[in-house]
Design a protein around this motif. Structure first.
Motif, mmCIF file in Angstrom:
data_model
loop_
_atom_site.group_PDB
_atom_site.id
_atom_site.type_symbol
_atom_site.label_atom_id
_atom_site.label_comp_id
_atom_site.label_asym_id
_atom_site.label_seq_id
_atom_site.Cartn_x
_atom_site.Cartn_y
_atom_site.Cartn_z
ATOM 1 N N ALA A 20 0.808 -1.213 0.000
ATOM 2 C CA ALA A 20 0.000 0.000 0.000
ATOM 3 C C ALA A 20 0.840 1.261 0.000
ATOM 4 C CB ALA A 20 -0.934 -0.003 1.214
ATOM 5 N N SER A 21 2.163 1.143 -0.013
ATOM 6 C CA SER A 21 3.012 2.326 0.073
ATOM 7 C C SER A 21 3.047 3.063 -1.257
ATOM 8 C CB SER A 21 4.423 1.928 0.487
ATOM 9 O OG SER A 21 4.999 1.066 -0.470
ATOM 10 N N ALA A 77 2.032 14.567 -0.586
ATOM 11 C CA ALA A 77 2.333 14.236 0.805
ATOM 12 C C ALA A 77 1.846 12.826 1.093
ATOM 13 C CB ALA A 77 1.674 15.225 1.748
ATOM 14 N N VAL A 78 2.698 12.024 1.699
ATOM 15 C CA VAL A 78 2.408 10.602 1.889
ATOM 16 C C VAL A 78 2.441 10.250 3.376
ATOM 17 C CG1 VAL A 78 3.013 8.256 1.212
ATOM 18 C CG2 VAL A 78 3.514 10.160 -0.341
ATOM 19 N N PRO A 79 1.275 10.144 4.014
ATOM 20 C CA PRO A 79 1.265 9.644 5.396
ATOM 21 C C PRO A 79 1.752 8.198 5.439
ATOM 22 C CG PRO A 79 -0.854 10.631 4.781
ATOM 23 C CD PRO A 79 -0.066 10.469 3.523
ATOM 24 N N ARG A 80 2.339 7.811 6.507
ATOM 25 C CA ARG A 80 2.790 6.428 6.662
ATOM 26 C C ARG A 80 1.583 5.500 6.704
ATOM 27 N NH1 ARG A 80 7.880 7.784 8.976
ATOM 28 N NH2 ARG A 80 8.574 9.435 7.577
ATOM 29 N N TRP A 157 5.454 13.169 7.537
ATOM 30 C CA TRP A 157 4.973 12.672 6.253
ATOM 31 C C TRP A 157 6.089 12.780 5.218
ATOM 32 C CZ3 TRP A 157 -0.632 14.938 5.320
ATOM 33 C CH2 TRP A 157 -1.497 14.400 6.278
ATOM 34 N N ASP A 158 6.177 11.793 4.335
ATOM 35 C CA ASP A 158 7.095 11.890 3.206
ATOM 36 C C ASP A 158 6.501 12.812 2.143
ATOM 37 O OD1 ASP A 158 8.983 10.121 4.274
ATOM 38 O OD2 ASP A 158 7.908 8.373 3.515
#
Length: 421
Positions: A20-21, A77-80, A157-158
């Protein structure tokens, strides 16, 4: 910078399983978000960058711009995965000049699904607006701010940052956005769905022709596709989440979003789910046109470029909590209406050029009739009219002389395209 996917990338995407990443591009360059403009690192158009957004402070980056080009910076923006987020968690992207005057500010949030999904917003420096500020060459700054919802502040966040440069036109174009268009959504494509696993990120987006497609999507997973759309064409899309039996209602279970070639948000739709099949469609969108940028509506404003439009599907993590973690079947119907037209002539090329020239490599002369389910490779590489392919590419990247030479051929190609309907 990652390129739009082909059949090979589709096969690779199928091997991703239930990961899911977010799929950051392999050539993303690391960059640190500064705490002030004095230390801001440079973002160069044509490259993509990987960074992070701390939970408690802004991240600042720098652009060096000329006085005539329009500039865009898309921030993903990518939350874990599996972190707790609220509907209101998100980001705000602001572009300022060296005198702290704001050029643009845009926000995006997680939404009703309350799922840790990629959140996308873009910043802009637009010279065509002739504002008193944000003109001229020099340093500009991109400020990414974390918007915290009502829940607890979670991990950093990444970020993936993608700057783009749009050259000025050789000749001024009209400034009147469309007052109206056919607001009725076109009839969606019909027929059996062909399997098409999606890519894990913008840089690995899998190409789609118009048609009926299907994929397996796991809770928490996001799938990326790229659809070539030429000048004067309209895109529409419908997604249907397959039934699995009755169960609790999950709001925002499936989110379908559309982004333009500069990864700018255009439209999205969220579908609630309680175990029975449910579908949702994008709003009726205008044809791609340069003057759309003058519209107030974000939905119209974003339809300003020809090229690869990104269709992004996300299945909320909460669906897995209520219905199980196995992949769910999703069917999506994608239409591209009308024949591609010659676009405005630019004085130079976009940076990077690839996403904006992709429409010239697809089946754009054949409009909605192209690419029925199962017909052709990803990205529409096969079967397009070669003359219209050349015209579409030239219309995006420049080349007045070649357009004049091919003028008669263009008319013939359009007549043939209409005859194919």
């Amino acid at each position: 910078m990652g390129s739009v996917g082909t059949a090979d990338s589709a096969a690779a995407a199928g091997s991703l399983g239930t990961d899911a990443s977010y799929g950051f591009a392999s050539d993303d360059q690391p960059v640190a978000g500064a705490t002030s403009t004095a230390d801001a690192e440079l973002l160069a158009p044509g490259k993509t960058y990987k960074s992070s957004l701390p939970a408690g402070r802004d991240a600042v980056y720098r652009l060096e711009l000329d006085a005539v080009s329009d500039a865009y910076v898309s921030v993903t923006a990518v939350p874990r995965p599996n972190t707790t987020v609220t509907a209101y968690d998100g980001i705000r992207v602001t572009v300022q000049d060296a005198n702290s005057r704001t050029c643009s500010t845009e926000s995006a949030s997680v939404g009703a699904g309350r799922s840790a999904r990629p959140v996308v917003a873009w910043g802009k420096r637009e010279t065509f607006l002739r504002r008193t500020s944000c003109q001229g060459d020099g340093s500009y700054y991109v400020i990414v701010h974390r918007i915290a919802g009502t829940g607890p502040v979670q991990d950093d966040w990444d970020l993936e940052l993608a700057p783009f440069l749009e050259p000025r036109l050789e000749k001024a174009a009209g400034t009147a956005p469309p007052e109206s268009w056919d607001s009725a959504s076109p009839e969606p494509p019909t027929g059996a769905a062909a399997p098409r696993p999606g890519g894990p990120g913008f840089g690995a987006a899998v190409g789609l022709e118009p048609g009926v497609w299907s994929a397996g999507i796991s809770p928490g997973q996001t799938l990326f596709y790229a659809v070539p759309v030429g000048w004067g064409q309209r895109i529409d899309a419908t997604a249907e989440l397959g039934g699995t039996g009755r169960g609790p209602f999950v709001g925002g279970a499936l989110t379908m979003s559309l982004y333009n070639p500069a990864r700018g948000p255009v439209d999205d739709v969220s579908i609630g789910y309680s175990g029975s099949q449910k579908s949702g469609s994008l709003d009726s969108l205008p044809p791609v046109g340069y003057a759309n940028r003058y519209a107030v509506s974000d939905t119209v404003n974003g339809m300003r470029f020809a090229g690869s439009y990104y269709l992004v599907l996300h299945l909320a993590e909460r669906v897995g909590e209520e219905f199980g973690t196995e992949p769910f079947a999703v069917t999506f119907r994608v239409g591209v209406d009308g024949a591609a037209e010659a676009g405005p002539v630019y004085d130079g090329r976009f940076q990077p050029p690839g996403p904006f020239e992709a429409a010239g490599r697809g089946q754009q002369a054949q409009g909605r009739g192209a690419g029925a389910a199962g017909g052709g490779g990803a990205g529409g590489a096969a079967g397009g009219d070669p003359v219209m392919t050349v015209v579409a590419v030239v219309g995006i990247g420049g080349g007045t002389v070649l357009l004049a030479v091919l003028g008669v051929w263009t008319v013939v190609a359009r007549r043939r395209a209409r005859g194919a309907w």
